[in-house]
Design a protein around this motif. Structure first.
Motif, PDB file in Angstrom:
ATOM      1  N   ALA A 111      23.055  18.528  -3.674  1.00  0.00           N
ATOM      2  CA  ALA A 111      22.830  17.142  -4.088  1.00  0.00           C
ATOM      3  C   ALA A 111      22.719  16.273  -2.846  1.00  0.00           C
ATOM      4  O   ALA A 111      23.409  16.504  -1.849  1.00  0.00           O
ATOM      5  CB  ALA A 111      23.967  16.636  -4.974  1.00  0.00           C
ATOM      6  N   ARG A 112      21.852  15.310  -2.917  1.00  0.00           N
ATOM      7  CA  ARG A 112      21.699  14.347  -1.836  1.00  0.00           C
ATOM      8  C   ARG A 112      21.189  13.048  -2.448  1.00  0.00           C
ATOM      9  O   ARG A 112      20.151  13.045  -3.103  1.00  0.00           O
ATOM     10  CB  ARG A 112      20.717  14.864  -0.793  1.00  0.00           C
ATOM     11  N   VAL A 113      21.930  11.969  -2.213  1.00  0.00           N
ATOM     12  CA  VAL A 113      21.556  10.691  -2.809  1.00  0.00           C
ATOM     13  C   VAL A 113      20.130  10.320  -2.420  1.00  0.00           C
ATOM     14  O   VAL A 113      19.661  10.624  -1.325  1.00  0.00           O
ATOM     15  CB  VAL A 113      22.502   9.554  -2.371  1.00  0.00           C
ATOM     16  N   HIS A 114      19.483   9.630  -3.341  1.00  0.00           N
ATOM     17  CA  HIS A 114      18.114   9.158  -3.104  1.00  0.00           C
ATOM     18  C   HIS A 114      18.160   7.789  -2.446  1.00  0.00           C
ATOM     19  O   HIS A 114      18.861   6.898  -2.897  1.00  0.00           O
ATOM     20  CB  HIS A 114      17.373   9.082  -4.437  1.00  0.00           C
ATOM     21  N   ASN A 115      17.422   7.660  -1.365  1.00  0.00           N
ATOM     22  CA  ASN A 115      17.293   6.367  -0.694  1.00  0.00           C
ATOM     23  C   ASN A 115      15.828   5.971  -0.654  1.00  0.00           C
ATOM     24  O   ASN A 115      14.956   6.817  -0.448  1.00  0.00           O
ATOM     25  CB  ASN A 115      17.769   6.465   0.766  1.00  0.00           C
ATOM     26  N   VAL A 116      15.571   4.695  -0.814  1.00  0.00           N
ATOM     27  CA  VAL A 116      14.209   4.200  -0.633  1.00  0.00           C
ATOM     28  C   VAL A 116      14.333   2.812  -0.017  1.00  0.00           C
ATOM     29  O   VAL A 116      15.280   2.074  -0.301  1.00  0.00           O
ATOM     30  CB  VAL A 116      13.419   4.226  -1.964  1.00  0.00           C
ATOM     31  N   MET A 117      13.418   2.484   0.891  1.00  0.00           N
ATOM     32  CA  MET A 117      13.562   1.272   1.686  1.00  0.00           C
ATOM     33  C   MET A 117      12.300   0.426   1.638  1.00  0.00           C
ATOM     34  O   MET A 117      11.205   0.916   1.362  1.00  0.00           O
ATOM     35  CB  MET A 117      13.835   1.642   3.158  1.00  0.00           C
ATOM     36  N   GLU A 118      12.471  -0.816   1.970  1.00  0.00           N
ATOM     37  CA  GLU A 118      11.342  -1.730   2.091  1.00  0.00           C
ATOM     38  C   GLU A 118      10.360  -1.191   3.133  1.00  0.00           C
ATOM     39  O   GLU A 118      10.773  -0.662   4.165  1.00  0.00           O
ATOM     40  CB  GLU A 118      11.857  -3.105   2.530  1.00  0.00           C
ATOM     41  N   ALA A 119       9.080  -1.335   2.856  1.00  0.00           N
ATOM     42  CA  ALA A 119       8.073  -0.799   3.787  1.00  0.00           C
ATOM     43  C   ALA A 119       6.759  -1.548   3.671  1.00  0.00           C
ATOM     44  O   ALA A 119       6.389  -1.990   2.588  1.00  0.00           O
ATOM     45  CB  ALA A 119       7.839   0.687   3.492  1.00  0.00           C
ATOM     46  N   LYS A 120       6.107  -1.652   4.812  1.00  0.00           N
ATOM     47  CA  LYS A 120       4.758  -2.221   4.836  1.00  0.00           C
ATOM     48  C   LYS A 120       3.817  -1.268   5.550  1.00  0.00           C
ATOM     49  O   LYS A 120       4.198  -0.612   6.523  1.00  0.00           O
ATOM     50  CB  LYS A 120       4.752  -3.555   5.590  1.00  0.00           C
ATOM     51  N   ALA A 121       2.583  -1.254   5.065  1.00  0.00           N
ATOM     52  CA  ALA A 121       1.543  -0.470   5.733  1.00  0.00           C
ATOM     53  C   ALA A 121       0.196  -1.119   5.440  1.00  0.00           C
ATOM     54  O   ALA A 121      -0.012  -1.646   4.342  1.00  0.00           O
ATOM     55  CB  ALA A 121       1.542   0.965   5.232  1.00  0.00           C
ATOM     56  N   ARG A 122      -0.691  -1.092   6.419  1.00  0.00           N
ATOM     57  CA  ARG A 122      -2.037  -1.617   6.212  1.00  0.00           C
ATOM     58  C   ARG A 122      -2.984  -0.456   5.964  1.00  0.00           C
ATOM     59  O   ARG A 122      -2.979   0.535   6.712  1.00  0.00           O
ATOM     60  CB  ARG A 122      -2.508  -2.410   7.432  1.00  0.00           C
ATOM     61  N   VAL A 123      -3.766  -0.577   4.915  1.00  0.00           N
ATOM     62  CA  VAL A 123      -4.839   0.384   4.672  1.00  0.00           C
ATOM     63  C   VAL A 123      -6.149  -0.382   4.758  1.00  0.00           C
ATOM     64  O   VAL A 123      -6.309  -1.419   4.121  1.00  0.00           O
ATOM     65  CB  VAL A 123      -4.715   1.045   3.284  1.00  0.00           C
ATOM     66  N   THR A 124      -7.039   0.122   5.584  1.00  0.00           N
ATOM     67  CA  THR A 124      -8.362  -0.507   5.715  1.00  0.00           C
ATOM     68  C   THR A 124      -9.407   0.498   5.271  1.00  0.00           C
ATOM     69  O   THR A 124      -9.519   1.587   5.837  1.00  0.00           O
ATOM     70  CB  THR A 124      -8.634  -0.923   7.180  1.00  0.00           C
ATOM     71  N   LEU A 125     -10.131   0.115   4.239  1.00  0.00           N
ATOM     72  CA  LEU A 125     -11.276   0.921   3.831  1.00  0.00           C
ATOM     73  C   LEU A 125     -12.452   0.397   4.640  1.00  0.00           C
ATOM     74  O   LEU A 125     -12.885  -0.746   4.466  1.00  0.00           O
ATOM     75  CB  LEU A 125     -11.507   0.773   2.321  1.00  0.00           C
ATOM     76  N   LYS A 126     -12.908   1.218   5.556  1.00  0.00           N
ATOM     77  CA  LYS A 126     -13.922   0.753   6.496  1.00  0.00           C
ATOM     78  C   LYS A 126     -15.306   0.746   5.815  1.00  0.00           C
ATOM     79  O   LYS A 126     -15.553   1.491   4.867  1.00  0.00           O
ATOM     80  CB  LYS A 126     -13.978   1.678   7.722  1.00  0.00           C
ATOM     81  N   ALA A 127     -16.134  -0.089   6.373  1.00  0.00           N
ATOM     82  CA  ALA A 127     -17.489  -0.212   5.813  1.00  0.00           C
ATOM     83  C   ALA A 127     -18.234   1.117   5.784  1.00  0.00           C
ATOM     84  O   ALA A 127     -19.114   1.337   4.956  1.00  0.00           O
ATOM     85  CB  ALA A 127     -18.277  -1.234   6.633  1.00  0.00           C
ATOM     86  N   ASP A 128     -17.831   2.021   6.701  1.00  0.00           N
ATOM     87  CA  ASP A 128     -18.518   3.317   6.743  1.00  0.00           C
ATOM     88  C   ASP A 128     -17.937   4.333   5.754  1.00  0.00           C
ATOM     89  O   ASP A 128     -18.301   5.501   5.765  1.00  0.00           O
ATOM     90  CB  ASP A 128     -18.481   3.884   8.164  1.00  0.00           C
ATOM     91  N   GLY A 129     -17.021   3.869   4.942  1.00  0.00           N
ATOM     92  CA  GLY A 129     -16.482   4.766   3.927  1.00  0.00           C
ATOM     93  C   GLY A 129     -15.327   5.627   4.388  1.00  0.00           C
ATOM     94  O   GLY A 129     -14.910   6.558   3.683  1.00  0.00           O
ATOM     95  N   THR A 130     -14.798   5.356   5.554  1.00  0.00           N
ATOM     96  CA  THR A 130     -13.570   6.028   5.978  1.00  0.00           C
ATOM     97  C   THR A 130     -12.418   5.044   5.804  1.00  0.00           C
ATOM     98  O   THR A 130     -12.636   3.866   5.521  1.00  0.00           O
ATOM     99  CB  THR A 130     -13.641   6.469   7.451  1.00  0.00           C
ATOM    100  N   ALA A 131     -11.218   5.536   5.987  1.00  0.00           N
ATOM    101  CA  ALA A 131     -10.067   4.643   5.845  1.00  0.00           C
ATOM    102  C   ALA A 131      -9.161   4.781   7.048  1.00  0.00           C
ATOM    103  O   ALA A 131      -9.120   5.835   7.695  1.00  0.00           O
ATOM    104  CB  ALA A 131      -9.297   4.963   4.572  1.00  0.00           C
ATOM    105  N   VAL A 132      -8.453   3.711   7.341  1.00  0.00           N
ATOM    106  CA  VAL A 132      -7.489   3.724   8.438  1.00  0.00           C
ATOM    107  C   VAL A 132      -6.129   3.267   7.888  1.00  0.00           C
ATOM    108  O   VAL A 132      -6.059   2.285   7.144  1.00  0.00           O
ATOM    109  CB  VAL A 132      -7.921   2.784   9.587  1.00  0.00           C
TER     110      VAL A 132
END
Lengths: 329, 729
Positions: free
Chosen positions: B441-462
């Motif tokens: 058993a191990r307690v579940h932890n989850v934390m505040e988080a931010k991330a930027r996703v950019t869908l690029k004009a060329d159809g790739t993502a960053v």
């Protein structure tokens, strides 16, 4: 790490001379010396690189034994056909030590001179009579789980950590040494290392300028050989206790020959010929093995944390003797 | 544009299951794997900086006291030495995880043997190390600093204390009871990459390459230590060679490098030696744990007691949370739980992989085995019988519960014999053979988080976030989540981690990395999908994306009209954490052999089944479990920090003498992933798996040692000396 000069002599004579006239340390594989230099435990003004000298041959001796040059790597020795055939004990002992990477670099001569793993010796900020004479023994009253129970002194309870030399002791090997003056001498492996006494910094019989050139093994004597190393993890760990044994049985089921040596118990590979004398001519039995252990441990003294080595040595000796004599409990 | 989502309710939509790319959850190999194995992945110390000087920490040789003076003149006279830094801002401990402020500073105040007191800077590493070792220091030593946790009066951690019903009465009235005390030794994280930093200043701006787990906290901790605004700092940790808790907080070399670089006007690199890492970062506290368990005649737990003593330095808040899973794992109406902290002068105690359960679970699960024997009940059955309906202390429902599934599946796969168990039944030559099991058993932890996703004009993502990948697979699961949501093959997703200029992620720690950053990415991608759906004039859930196109054949590049589409996903755990008890669960089964003469134990086979919500990548998840089980083997058999009983210094601070398992100690391991959807765990229904694999496994080995040899060892690790001492013969 203290800054140091690097010397690479081209001959044995030059090596001896340079070692004698400077406070240089001979270096071959460097697996022990370099670690200790980084820790400021060894602080030579120069290292004398003997690794290119012509000391790397293994050859049969005229009397049927084996000559193992000082610069033969542990790996080369362990895989050598004659070692595997006639001295399997030695191959086993070497392969029980260190890691493949270290064995590829470590040499016969260097391994004989391997220094202790005592935690207080390897920490330059702690007292150690071996490293800093007169500073005291940190291990006595400290963490001494790895430490010696035989042949200790109030000045030092360190162990010799190697495996190869324990096997060579049981095999009756002889260390070939050349002094700075070119004079050669031979010292049995069993007499090569010293007990700490009141000079714990003196770990073996080498004098300044001495170079180990080889270890010679006598002709094989038959019998069963084994090397048993007890350790916490199954590789890359020093022995808590190890037992090297060569035992031959006669056709009456009695012990005809018993050469034993022990690692992890003392400042040197422990060799007590009385044990062989006791066993020879007797039929194997639990009582006999117990008597052998009594002899081995007659003067044993624990330092708290390593008290367990005394019963462990007894149990391991019994396991080994059961194995090589074919007796079972 | 920032899109904020706070989770207040369970998310049963399981949106990721409806996506069409089909890449999430697959056993995809690490996208950073090639760079790592070919040596092109740069670790902190490997960056080049022009005119870089080298710093080495000098450490105290007293246990407690003050540094009156350092002979800088003598040090500066040594070859190559540029400076001796003893700035009062130097930190003397690593920050605890999530501290968000500087740890203990003032290097003139010594609180443990081996504590950093200064930094020596020289032209070469060797010169700096030599001078650091030869630093002449005048100490004002305060003698008799306590270093033995059993020898001081401990402080009760009252927030951990539970007292329900009457445990003493329950123990007396019980059909069967055990009252047993275990000890565990301290552990080291022993990450492969030592702590290292390169600091360089450009005017008032500081850039540091470091090996850290949680840049989002570390930048604040560093700014606080230096007394500068964090906007002036850029922290970079693109690759981290293992952390296991040791790199959660800002560590001494980072602060020292920054101060030194400013003082000498050159970049400074500080790489800790292996000994420094061992002695001056974090230890897992040793523990003494008393377990009191009792059952009625049917085998139902009526009482549950767990009392633990741990230690730390004065001033440290962290107390190894040994009881963490004991609070909810098993039923038992009469409960007594208590955690006590002894203040001693050994190095800092802090988080080492799975703080709490790593040592609490092994003790509890050995006690459960003893209880099963006392009650004559199959240990698997005893556990199955005592899984509580709801949290036995808080009364909360569980967000999900896979313990029964894990126990059942693992027992079957292992071939567990549910019949009567007796020790010393199987011997082969010198070896006693036996089996054992334990719950995880191990307690579940989850934390505040931010991330930027950019869908690029060329159809790739960053993907951009300061989140780190400490070897766990963050790069890879990020590409998988984004690929799944946006209908892109993962190789069309560039993942840029470990740079404090990016939006702040959750950091890697407490197994929360994947669910937390995964949720931020999910939120960002959902917002991008909404914009795309709007452009198509359809509802977002109806948008089916695969391989860069919609199901009707419209290419993403068309929809993007030559412009990038970027969203910052901001995920925050909400009220839901108050509504449920959430944990990962599992089961371990082991077969060992114990040498009847020497007491050496070798693990022959071991299996674990683990339930931790949605599996994001079957390969990296399995690898985490394999690593966890390997740590279980170390905890059970070999790993022990040893401290000098007089000055408290760590004596076995290197990888030769601190025994992590070697290859030969680890047999083939089996892992069963018991997949589920935990709606309350996170919007992606995932929980952490970084630590669960070592929470209890050592007990499966300990119980197997007993079953094999009859030696019930109560002290971890179960080294040959202890096994021999406990053996019946």
């Amino acid at each position: 790490m203290r800054a140091f000069d690097y010397i690479r002599p081209v001959s044995l004579e030059e090596a001896g001379r340079r070692l004698a006239e400077t406070s240089a340390k001979a270096i071959a594989g460097g697996t022990n010396l370099l670690d200790l230099m980084k820790l400021q435990v060894e602080t030579p003004s120069a290292v004398c690189d003997i690794s290119r000298l012509d000391l790397a041959t293994i050859a049969d001796t005229p009397d049927g034994g084996l000559f193992i040059g000082a610069l033969v790597t542990n790996t080369q020795t362990a895989v050598h056909q004659r070692v595997r055939k006639d001295y399997p004990l030695l191959a086993r002992a070497i392969l029980a030590g260190a890691t493949q990477q270290l064995r590829n670099k470590a040499t016969t001569g260097g391994n004989l001179c391997q220094r202790t793993r005592c935690f207080y010796f390897t920490n330059a900020d702690q007292p150690c009579n071996k490293r800093d004479p007169g500073s005291g023994c940190g291990a006595i009253g400290g963490i001494a789980k790895l430490h010696a129970v035989l042949g200790t002194s109030e000045h030092c309870i360190a162990t010799y950590p190697g495996d190869m030399a324990v096997a060579m002791t049981a095999l009756g090997g002889v260390v070939e040494i050349v002094g700075a003056d070119g004079h050669a001498r031979s010292v049995p492996v069993a007499d090569f290392h010293c007990l700490p006494g009141d000079t714990p910094w003196r770990e073996n019989v080498l004098e300044e300028g001495d170079i180990i050139t080889a270890v010679t093994l006598p002709a094989p004597v038959g019998g069963l050989q084994t090397y048993r190393k007890v350790r916490e993890r199954s590789s890359y760990a020093f022995a808590l206790v190890s037992v090297a044994a060569i035992v031959a049985m006669d056709d009456q089921g009695k012990i005809a020959r018993a050469d034993l040596a022990f690692g992890g118990l003392a400042h040197k590979p422990w060799h007590d010929p009385r044990i062989g004398d006791l066993l020879v001519g007797e039929a194997p039995s639990a009582a006999l093995f117990d008597k052998a252990a009594d002899l081995l441990l007659e003067t044993a003294q624990g330092y708290g944390e390593n008290d367990f080595k005394i019963p462990l040595a007894r149990r391991t000796l019994r396991a080994v003797l059961e194995e090589v004599t074919g007796a079972s409990s | 544009m920032i899109v904020h989502e706070k989770q207040d309710n369970p998310d049963t939509a399981n949106r990721l299951d409806g996506m069409k790319q089909g890449v999430l959850g697959t056993a995809m190999s690490r996208i950073d794997g090639l760079a790592k194995v070919t040596g092109t992945a740069l670790y902190a110390a490997e960056y080049s900086a022009d005119n870089c000087a080298e710093g080495v920490l000098a450490t105290a040789t007293i246990t407690r006291g003050v540094v009156n003076a350092i002979d800088k003149k003598a040090a500066l006279a040594l070859p190559g030495v540029i400076a001796v830094i003893d700035d009062p801002r130097l930190t003397t401990r690593a920050a605890q995880g999530t501290a968000d402020e500087a740890p203990q500073q003032d290097p003139a105040r010594v609180c443990y043997w081996g504590q950093p007191i200064a930094l020596v800077v020289a032209e070469t590493f060797e010169q700096a190390r030599h001078a650091a070792k030869h630093l002449v220091v005048d100490y004002g030593e305060e003698v008799d600093a306590p270093v033995d946790p059993e020898a001081v009066k401990p402080e009760e951690q009252t927030e951990e204390t539970v007292s329900q019903g009457d445990l003493d009465a329950a123990m007396s009235a019980a059909a069967h009871a055990v009252d047993v005390t275990f000890t565990t030794k301290g552990h080291a994280s022993a990450a492969m990459e030592p702590h290292a930093a390169i600091a360089s200043w450009n005017g008032d701006d500081l850039t540091v390459h470091a090996s850290l787990q949680m840049l989002n906290y570390n930048i604040t901790e560093l700014a606080d230590a230096l007394g500068i605004p964090e906007q002036r700092i850029r922290l970079i940790a693109r690759y981290v060679g293992g952390g296991f808790g040791s790199k959660l907080g800002i560590s001494e070399e980072v602060v020292a490098a920054a101060i030194a670089a400013q003082e000498i006007g050159r970049p400074v690199r500080v790489v800790m030696t292996r000994q420094h890492v061992f002695q001056a970062i974090m230890r897992r506290s040793e523990s003494t744990q008393r377990l009191r368990l009792c059952v009625d005649a049917a085998g139902k737990l009526t009482g549950f007691g767990h009392h633990a003593l741990v230690s730390n330095l004065p001033g440290e808040e962290f107390a190894e949370p040994v009881l963490q899973s004991s609070h909810f794992l098993y039923a038992g109406a009469n409960r007594e739980l208590k955690l006590e902290l002894a203040r001693i002068h050994r190095m800092t105690a802090g988080s080492v992989r799975a703080p709490g359960e790593a040592v609490g679970m092994p003790a509890l699960e050995c006690a459960m085995d003893m209880l099963a024997e006392a009650a004559g009940i199959d240990p698997v059955k005893l556990r199955l019988m005592n899984i509580p309906e709801k949290d036995p202390e808080k009364g909360l429902p569980f967000s999900s519960h896979t313990l029964a599934d894990c126990l059942t599946q693992a027992a079957k796969a292992f071939g567990w014999d549910h019949g009567l168990r007796k020790p010393r039944q199987t011997r082969k030559g010198e070896w006693w053979i036996g089996t054992g099991m334990a719950s995880a058993a191990r307690v579940h932890n989850v934390m505040e988080a931010k991330a930027r996703v950019t869908l690029k004009a060329d159809g790739t993502a960053v993907v951009e976030t300061d989140m780190t990948d400490i070897g766990t697979g963050t790069y890879t699961i990020a590409a998988q989540i984004v690929g799944e949501m946006l209908g892109l093959a993962p190789d069309r997703v560039l993942v840029d981690l470990g740079d404090s200029r990016h939006p702040r992620g959750p950091g890697s720690g407490g197994s929360w990395g994947a669910p937390s950053i995964g949720s931020a990415l999910y939120v960002a991608c959902k917002a991008i999908r909404e914009e795309l759906a709007k452009r198509l004039d359809i509802d977002e859930p109806d948008l089916a994306l695969r391989n860069g196109a919609t199901s009707s054949g419209t290419q993403l590049t068309e929809l993007l009209r030559g412009e990038d589409l970027a969203r910052v996903g901001h995920y925050e755990p909400g009220a839901i954490s108050e509504d449920f008890t959430a944990s990962g669960f599992g089961a371990f089964f082991a077969q060992v052999r114990v040498n009847a003469f020497t007491g050496e134990t070798r693990v022959d086979r071991m299996l674990g089944a683990f339930g931790f919500g949605r599996v994001l990548n079957r390969k990296t998840a399995r690898s985490q479990c394999l690593g966890g089980i390997t740590w279980s083997i170390g905890t059970a058999l070999t790993e022990a920090l040893e401290f000098d009983p007089r000055d408290g210094h760590l004596v076995n601070g290197d990888l030769a003498e601190y025994h992590v398992p070697v290859n030969r100690d680890v047999p083939d391991l089996d892992v069963i992933l018991v997949e589920e959807r935990d709606a309350a765990a996170s919007p992606i229904q995932a929980k952490g798996i970084g630590e669960l694999g070592m929470c209890g496994g050592a007990a499966a080995i300990g119980n197997a040692i007993y079953n094999a040899s009859g030696a019930r060892v109560l002290d971890f690790p179960m080294t040959p000396d202890r096994v021999i001492a406990a053996m019946p013969d």
